[in-house]
Design a protein around this motif. Structure first.
Motif, PDB file in Angstrom:
ATOM      1  N   HIS A 224      58.823 -17.089  72.182  1.00 55.03           N
ATOM      2  CA  HIS A 224      57.821 -16.600  71.250  1.00 55.03           C
ATOM      3  C   HIS A 224      57.828 -15.081  71.192  1.00 55.03           C
ATOM      4  CE1 HIS A 224      55.741 -16.293  75.109  1.00 55.03           C
ATOM      5  NE2 HIS A 224      54.999 -15.345  74.558  1.00 55.03           N
ATOM      6  N   ARG A 225      57.329 -14.578  70.097  1.00 57.79           N
ATOM      7  CA  ARG A 225      57.163 -13.141  69.986  1.00 57.79           C
ATOM      8  C   ARG A 225      55.948 -12.720  70.804  1.00 57.79           C
ATOM      9  NH1 ARG A 225      55.994 -11.730  64.244  1.00 57.79           N
ATOM     10  NH2 ARG A 225      54.843 -13.684  64.369  1.00 57.79           N
ATOM     11  N   ILE A 226      56.046 -11.517  71.369  1.00 53.29           N
ATOM     12  CA  ILE A 226      54.873 -10.962  72.029  1.00 53.29           C
ATOM     13  C   ILE A 226      53.989 -10.380  70.938  1.00 53.29           C
ATOM     14  CG2 ILE A 226      54.052  -9.184  73.598  1.00 53.29           C
ATOM     15  CD1 ILE A 226      55.383 -11.532  74.973  1.00 53.29           C
ATOM     16  N   ARG A 227      52.845 -11.002  70.744  1.00 50.21           N
ATOM     17  CA  ARG A 227      51.976 -10.615  69.636  1.00 50.21           C
ATOM     18  C   ARG A 227      50.691  -9.976  70.146  1.00 50.21           C
ATOM     19  NH1 ARG A 227      51.823 -16.335  66.737  1.00 50.21           N
ATOM     20  NH2 ARG A 227      51.831 -16.900  68.931  1.00 50.21           N
ATOM     21  N   LEU A 351      41.063  -6.428  75.318  1.00 55.56           N
ATOM     22  CA  LEU A 351      41.508  -6.738  73.964  1.00 55.56           C
ATOM     23  C   LEU A 351      41.816  -8.213  73.783  1.00 55.56           C
ATOM     24  CD1 LEU A 351      44.079  -3.799  73.482  1.00 55.56           C
ATOM     25  CD2 LEU A 351      41.651  -3.825  72.870  1.00 55.56           C
ATOM     26  N   ALA A 352      41.866  -8.983  74.885  1.00 55.28           N
ATOM     27  CA  ALA A 352      42.357 -10.361  74.835  1.00 55.28           C
ATOM     28  C   ALA A 352      41.245 -11.341  74.521  1.00 55.28           C
ATOM     29  CB  ALA A 352      43.001 -10.727  76.166  1.00 55.28           C
ATOM     30  N   GLU A 353      41.502 -12.264  73.600  1.00 53.75           N
ATOM     31  CA  GLU A 353      40.645 -13.419  73.398  1.00 53.75           C
ATOM     32  C   GLU A 353      41.003 -14.467  74.453  1.00 53.75           C
ATOM     33  OE1 GLU A 353      38.149 -13.784  71.336  1.00 53.75           O
ATOM     34  OE2 GLU A 353      38.443 -11.759  70.545  1.00 53.75           O
ATOM     35  N   LEU A 360      48.690 -12.129  76.008  1.00 56.00           N
ATOM     36  CA  LEU A 360      48.489 -10.686  76.003  1.00 56.00           C
ATOM     37  C   LEU A 360      48.835 -10.076  77.358  1.00 56.00           C
ATOM     38  CD1 LEU A 360      47.509  -8.342  74.179  1.00 56.00           C
ATOM     39  CD2 LEU A 360      45.321  -8.523  75.341  1.00 56.00           C
ATOM     40  N   THR A 361      48.475 -10.767  78.441  1.00 55.40           N
ATOM     41  CA  THR A 361      48.849 -10.285  79.772  1.00 55.40           C
ATOM     42  C   THR A 361      50.367 -10.194  79.895  1.00 55.40           C
ATOM     43  OG1 THR A 361      46.869 -11.291  80.734  1.00 55.40           O
ATOM     44  CG2 THR A 361      48.634 -10.716  82.257  1.00 55.40           C
ATOM     45  N   ALA A 362      51.055 -11.201  79.370  1.00 50.11           N
ATOM     46  CA  ALA A 362      52.518 -11.187  79.401  1.00 50.11           C
ATOM     47  C   ALA A 362      53.065 -10.005  78.605  1.00 50.11           C
ATOM     48  CB  ALA A 362      53.065 -12.501  78.837  1.00 50.11           C
ATOM     49  N   ALA A 363      52.422  -9.690  77.481  1.00 44.74           N
ATOM     50  CA  ALA A 363      52.872  -8.557  76.666  1.00 44.74           C
ATOM     51  C   ALA A 363      52.816  -7.253  77.454  1.00 44.74           C
ATOM     52  CB  ALA A 363      52.016  -8.449  75.405  1.00 44.74           C
ATOM     53  N   VAL A 364      51.739  -7.076  78.214  1.00 46.34           N
ATOM     54  CA  VAL A 364      51.605  -5.865  79.030  1.00 46.34           C
ATOM     55  C   VAL A 364      52.750  -5.784  80.035  1.00 46.34           C
ATOM     56  CG1 VAL A 364      50.165  -4.654  80.719  1.00 46.34           C
ATOM     57  CG2 VAL A 364      49.105  -5.795  78.758  1.00 46.34           C
TER      58      VAL A 364
END
Length: 424
Positions: A224-227, A351-353, A360-364
């Motif tokens: 998946h894309r990091i969104r 910022l995370a829902e 979002l944690t993975a994106a960081v």
């Protein structure tokens, strides 16, 4: 009858979370589950830093160059990224507990590969499996710590998320340094001890309750894309720049830091190399504990100032050839490192829902591990050409530029946030 809801805190933001039956089971053992996940985080980070204290020994035994050492380090960081991209949001649907369990099983396999390594091939394989283990578990750990934070201390999850890696890295560097210097067969014993520790935490994970709001879905591994939500992208871009600065410093210290301090000291005591990593991480942990209740953006600003001061001292130490100044610089740098990561992570976590917290944690962490690996490999390759000390000077000067940019943008964000608060 409608299912109950609870209030979950992410950083400084509060969100109502619908609580299905699986999540209600976690509420009963919320405190114990929180500390089990915290222990998993510390152990995984501890195990990741153990090879750093052993790199000098591997270099001597197998004739590895500094460039090869950073490639071994980068294999870990790259496979962490692969794990994050493939599995970063898996725990949002499958559940935190099964994902953490799978990560621990992979970690045990990697420790076995390390213990049996007799050359570069198995060392690379061990690092790759270890990276996959951490990448698989990272999103689940970060999200579970936020969900299971004690209700009396809702910010504790973000604190442990940021302090856990530094505690683990520090303990791993120091413990491995002690074993290398004073224990028999350190390249085997270090990893066998970790096998036992991972087995104990695996039992703890198997017994804890589930905390993911959407747990119970089917196993689907889809890249998946990091969104990042469109409304949060501006803040994310500013805050993640601090994460990049922090982990660029961390990558350098974890790959080449022990070698650098041993060359400055003209020492062959392996404990010194491990203690350097421990000093950086220990100072970071102290800073995080002291600033745990400070407003996130202010914490990030203080951390960036500490990073700039520490980098200036490192450059001074390299110019003087002084090991004493280098160790002082490492402590200052570590303090800034810990504060900057704590502040940026807390601000980012807000910022995370809840339903997308793992993603979002993975994106960081994608940005963190890119910053940890790519510059470190470049520094290792340049070391083969220009030598360790000259490369270190150029590297630290470049990181100081990134820190200065991060400080400027974070100060602007903080001013804008205060202005929005006044007009709200």
């Amino acid at each position: 009858m409608a299912e109950p809801t609870e209030t979950t805190t992410t950083g400084d933001a509060v969100h109502p979370v619908h609580q299905p039956a699986a999540a209600r089971a976690a509420a009963a053992d919320r405190p114990s589950g929180f500390w089990v996940v915290g222990a998993v985080l510390v152990l995984l980070m501890l195990s990741s830093s153990v090879p750093s204290a052993l790199y000098v020994l591997y270099q001597q035994k197998w004739g590895l160059s500094s460039g090869t050492v950073t490639v071994v380090f980068a294999v870990y960081a790259v496979t962490v990224l692969v794990g994050l991209l493939l599995f970063g949001s898996l725990s949002d649907t499958l559940g935190r507990r099964p994902v953490l369990g799978a990560g621990l099983v992979l970690a045990i396999v990697s420790m076995g590969l390390f213990a049996g390594a007799q050359g570069l091939g198995l060392l690379l394989a061990a690092r790759a499996v270890q990276g996959l283990a951490v990448g698989l578990a990272t999103g689940a750990m970060g999200a579970a710590l936020l969900e299971l934070s004690p209700r009396s201390r809702p910010a504790l999850g973000a604190q442990v998320n940021s302090a856990g890696p530094t505690v683990g890295i520090g303990l791993g560097g120091l413990g491995a340094g002690l074993l290398v210097q004073y224990a028999p067969a350190p390249t085997v014993l270090s990893y066998l001890l970790l096998v036992g520790a991972f087995a104990v935490t695996l039992i703890g994970v198997a017994r804890m309750g589930e905390s993911a709001p959407g747990a119970g879905g089917r196993l689907r591994v889809v890249p998946h894309r990091i969104r990042v939500p469109a409304a949060a992208r501006g803040r994310f871009a500013v805050l993640v720049l601090t994460v990049v600065a922090v982990w660029t410093v961390g990558g350098f210290y974890l790959s080449l830091g022990p070698h650098l301090v041993l060359s400055l000291l003209h020492s062959t005591n392996y404990l010194v190399g491990g203690a350097t990593v421990a000093l950086l991480a220990g100072a970071a942990t102290v800073a995080q504990l002291l600033l745990g209740r400070t407003e996130p953006l202010r914490t990030a600003v203080l951390g960036l100032l500490g990073l700039l001061m520490g980098l200036a001292l490192v450059l001074l130490a390299l110019g003087l050839g002084s090991a004493a100044v280098f160790l002082v610089a490492t402590a200052v740098l570590g303090s800034g490192w810990g504060a900057a990561f704590l502040g940026s992570f807390r601000a980012l976590s807000s910022l995370a829902e809840p339903a997308h917290r793992g993603e979002l944690t993975a994106a960081v962490y994608v940005f963190a591990y890119l910053a940890m690996s790519v510059p470190a490999v470049l520094a290792g390759l340049l070391t083969n050409i220009h030598g360790l000390q000259r490369t270190s000077v150029g590297f630290m000067a470049a990181v100081a530029g990134v820190c200065a940019l991060a400080l400027f943008t974070t100060l602007r964000l903080a001013a804008r946030t205060r202005a929005e608060g006044r007009t709200a």
